[in-house]
Design a protein around this motif. Structure first.
Motif, PDB file in Angstrom:
ATOM      1  N   THR A   1       8.132   1.376   5.047  1.00 40.74           N
ATOM      2  CA  THR A   1       8.614   0.128   4.444  1.00 40.74           C
ATOM      3  C   THR A   1       7.970  -0.028   3.063  1.00 40.74           C
ATOM      4  OG1 THR A   1       6.886  -1.330   5.321  1.00 40.74           O
ATOM      5  CG2 THR A   1       8.807  -0.915   6.737  1.00 40.74           C
ATOM      6  N   HIS A   2       8.701  -0.690   2.174  1.00 36.54           N
ATOM      7  CA  HIS A   2       8.262  -0.812   0.784  1.00 36.54           C
ATOM      8  C   HIS A   2       8.529  -2.207   0.244  1.00 36.54           C
ATOM      9  CE1 HIS A   2       7.293   3.440  -0.024  1.00 36.54           C
ATOM     10  NE2 HIS A   2       8.130   3.645   0.986  1.00 36.54           N
ATOM     11  N   VAL A   3       7.962  -2.471  -0.927  1.00 36.04           N
ATOM     12  CA  VAL A   3       8.201  -3.740  -1.606  1.00 36.04           C
ATOM     13  C   VAL A   3       9.629  -3.756  -2.181  1.00 36.04           C
ATOM     14  CG1 VAL A   3       5.777  -4.083  -2.183  1.00 36.04           C
ATOM     15  CG2 VAL A   3       7.231  -2.808  -3.760  1.00 36.04           C
TER      16      VAL A   3
ATOM     17  N   GLY B   1       1.321   4.140  -3.091  1.00 36.25           N
ATOM     18  CA  GLY B   1       1.190   5.591  -2.942  1.00 36.25           C
ATOM     19  C   GLY B   1       2.341   6.327  -3.608  1.00 36.25           C
ATOM     20  N   HIS B   2       3.567   5.819  -3.409  1.00 39.80           N
ATOM     21  CA  HIS B   2       4.734   6.447  -4.050  1.00 39.80           C
ATOM     22  C   HIS B   2       4.680   6.263  -5.565  1.00 39.80           C
ATOM     23  CE1 HIS B   2       7.720   7.287  -0.633  1.00 39.80           C
ATOM     24  NE2 HIS B   2       6.588   6.981  -0.055  1.00 39.80           N
ATOM     25  N   LEU B   3       4.184   5.107  -6.001  1.00 42.07           N
ATOM     26  CA  LEU B   3       4.085   4.857  -7.437  1.00 42.07           C
ATOM     27  C   LEU B   3       3.144   5.888  -8.083  1.00 42.07           C
ATOM     28  CD1 LEU B   3       5.026   2.800  -9.645  1.00 42.07           C
ATOM     29  CD2 LEU B   3       2.792   1.731  -9.390  1.00 42.07           C
TER      30      LEU B   3
ATOM     31  N   ALA C   1      11.700  11.502   0.138  1.00 46.53           N
ATOM     32  CA  ALA C   1      12.052  11.261   1.532  1.00 46.53           C
ATOM     33  C   ALA C   1      10.942  10.443   2.176  1.00 46.53           C
ATOM     34  CB  ALA C   1      12.220  12.583   2.262  1.00 46.53           C
ATOM     35  N   CYS C   2      11.301   9.367   2.843  1.00 49.62           N
ATOM     36  CA  CYS C   2      10.293   8.475   3.412  1.00 49.62           C
ATOM     37  C   CYS C   2      10.914   7.590   4.478  1.00 49.62           C
ATOM     38  CB  CYS C   2       9.695   7.608   2.301  1.00 49.62           C
ATOM     39  SG  CYS C   2       8.489   6.417   2.883  1.00 49.62           S
ATOM     40  N   GLY C   3      10.175   7.370   5.555  1.00 48.17           N
ATOM     41  CA  GLY C   3      10.665   6.503   6.632  1.00 48.17           C
ATOM     42  C   GLY C   3       9.973   5.160   6.665  1.00 48.17           C
TER      43      GLY C   3
ATOM     44  N   LEU D   1       0.831  -1.214   0.000  1.00 49.09           N
ATOM     45  CA  LEU D   1       0.000   0.000   0.000  1.00 49.09           C
ATOM     46  C   LEU D   1       0.864   1.262   0.000  1.00 49.09           C
ATOM     47  CD1 LEU D   1      -2.768  -1.100   2.517  1.00 49.09           C
ATOM     48  CD2 LEU D   1      -3.188  -0.275   0.187  1.00 49.09           C
ATOM     49  N   HIS D   2       1.935   1.238   0.782  1.00 48.33           N
ATOM     50  CA  HIS D   2       2.799   2.418   0.857  1.00 48.33           C
ATOM     51  C   HIS D   2       3.519   2.629  -0.487  1.00 48.33           C
ATOM     52  CE1 HIS D   2       5.367   4.997   3.773  1.00 48.33           C
ATOM     53  NE2 HIS D   2       5.349   5.528   2.566  1.00 48.33           N
ATOM     54  N   SER D   3       4.031   1.535  -1.046  1.00 53.04           N
ATOM     55  CA  SER D   3       4.706   1.637  -2.356  1.00 53.04           C
ATOM     56  C   SER D   3       3.736   2.117  -3.434  1.00 53.04           C
ATOM     57  CB  SER D   3       5.309   0.284  -2.753  1.00 53.04           C
ATOM     58  OG  SER D   3       6.379  -0.040  -1.900  1.00 53.04           O
TER      59      SER D   3
HETATM   60 ZN   LIG Z   1       6.479   7.174   2.034  1.00 54.70          ZN
END
Ligand SMILES: [Zn+2]
Length: 261
Positions: free
Chosen positions: A230-232, A125-127, A226-228, A121-123
């Motif tokens: 977790t991602h795929v 959002g960045h995508l 910039a991000c703290g 889900l977080h990735s």
């Molecule tokens: Zn992020």
């Protein structure tokens, strides 16, 4: 020590294992403090692989196991660099002997399924940030992100003209599909400020201190951010992304999305 009042002395910052290795699901640590807070047990460690809620991403859950006790982690929060694991000892309430001792070595394991969903889900959002840029909306400035399973969205400063919203929604979804099918490696690392700015296309948001060493998340050759969180490992793992709604209001564009389960 089983459970007692607030720790007698302040504990130092918790080393964030996921910060350097966001794909680790297990780690070892030393117990610094165990105390009660509002009816819940709180465990503080010298290091943790658990992700504390923040940056639009929910906390990990899982378990912390010691020599004679297992602590079920139900929520994780961070304050002033210290990570607090909230939960309960397995079998607690059946008698004495449950708990961790200060200084005890413990092993940590996060719930892999929940972490995997949160990372996807977080990735995603960045995508969407990349897709926004790729479909001619680079004037939109990334703002808030909410990457929880119950209605995730990303918000941008700036507006899409009303008559373009439907087309842009379709274009964003098509672009996301293309990028996911192509795939790209995901990198997350801490950099000196100048280098971090370069990786993010030249500048960083003003809330990031020039004296800091920002953690940058970067998808393939696209500009990082910039991000703290977790991602795929690779954006192909997001699998499928739907743009469910675009709402323009008060100078902001809110893009809601969903991913396949
Ligand atoms: Zn992020």
């Amino acid at each position: 020590m089983a459970t007692e009042a607030a720790p007698a002395r302040p504990v130092g910052p918790t080393r964030l294992v996921y910060f350097d290795d966001m794909w680790a699901l297990r780690s070892a640590a030393t117990v610094l403090a165990v105390h009660q807070e509002g009816g819940r047990v709180v465990v503080v460690l010298d290091a943790t692989v658990f992700y504390p809620q923040g940056g639009g991403q929910p906390a990990d859950t899982g378990a912390i196991s010691g020599a004679g006790a297992k602590f079920l982690v139900e929520d994780v929060r961070a304050k002033d660099g210290v990570v607090f694991h909230y939960g309960r000892f397995e079998g607690a309430g059946e008698g004495c002997g449950h708990g961790f001792k200060e200084g005890e070595s413990v092993s940590l394991e996060v719930d892999a399924e929940r972490r995997s969903l949160n990372s996807r889900l977080h990735s995603a959002g960045h995508l969407l940030d990349i897709c926004v840029s790729n479909v001619g909306l680079s004037y939109l400035e990334p703002g808030k992100g909410y990457h929880f399973p119950d209605g995730p969205f990303v918000e941008y400063k700036g507006v899409i003209p009303p008559d373009q919203i439907q087309d842009k929604q379709n274009e964003l979804e098509r672009e996301a599909k293309r990028l996911i099918s192509e795939g790209a490696k995901v990198l997350a690392s801490v950099f000196p400020y100048e280098e971090a700015a370069k990786l993010c296309g030249g500048s960083l948001p003003s809330y990031i201190s020039k004296d800091s060493t920002p953690r940058i998340v970067k998808f393939g050759e696209y500009p990082g951010g910039a991000c703290g969180g977790t991602h795929v490992v690779d954006i192909s793992i997001i699998n499928s992304l739907k743009v469910t709604n675009i709402r323009v209001k008060k100078g902001l564009t809110k893009v809601s999305y969903s991913i396949s389960p």
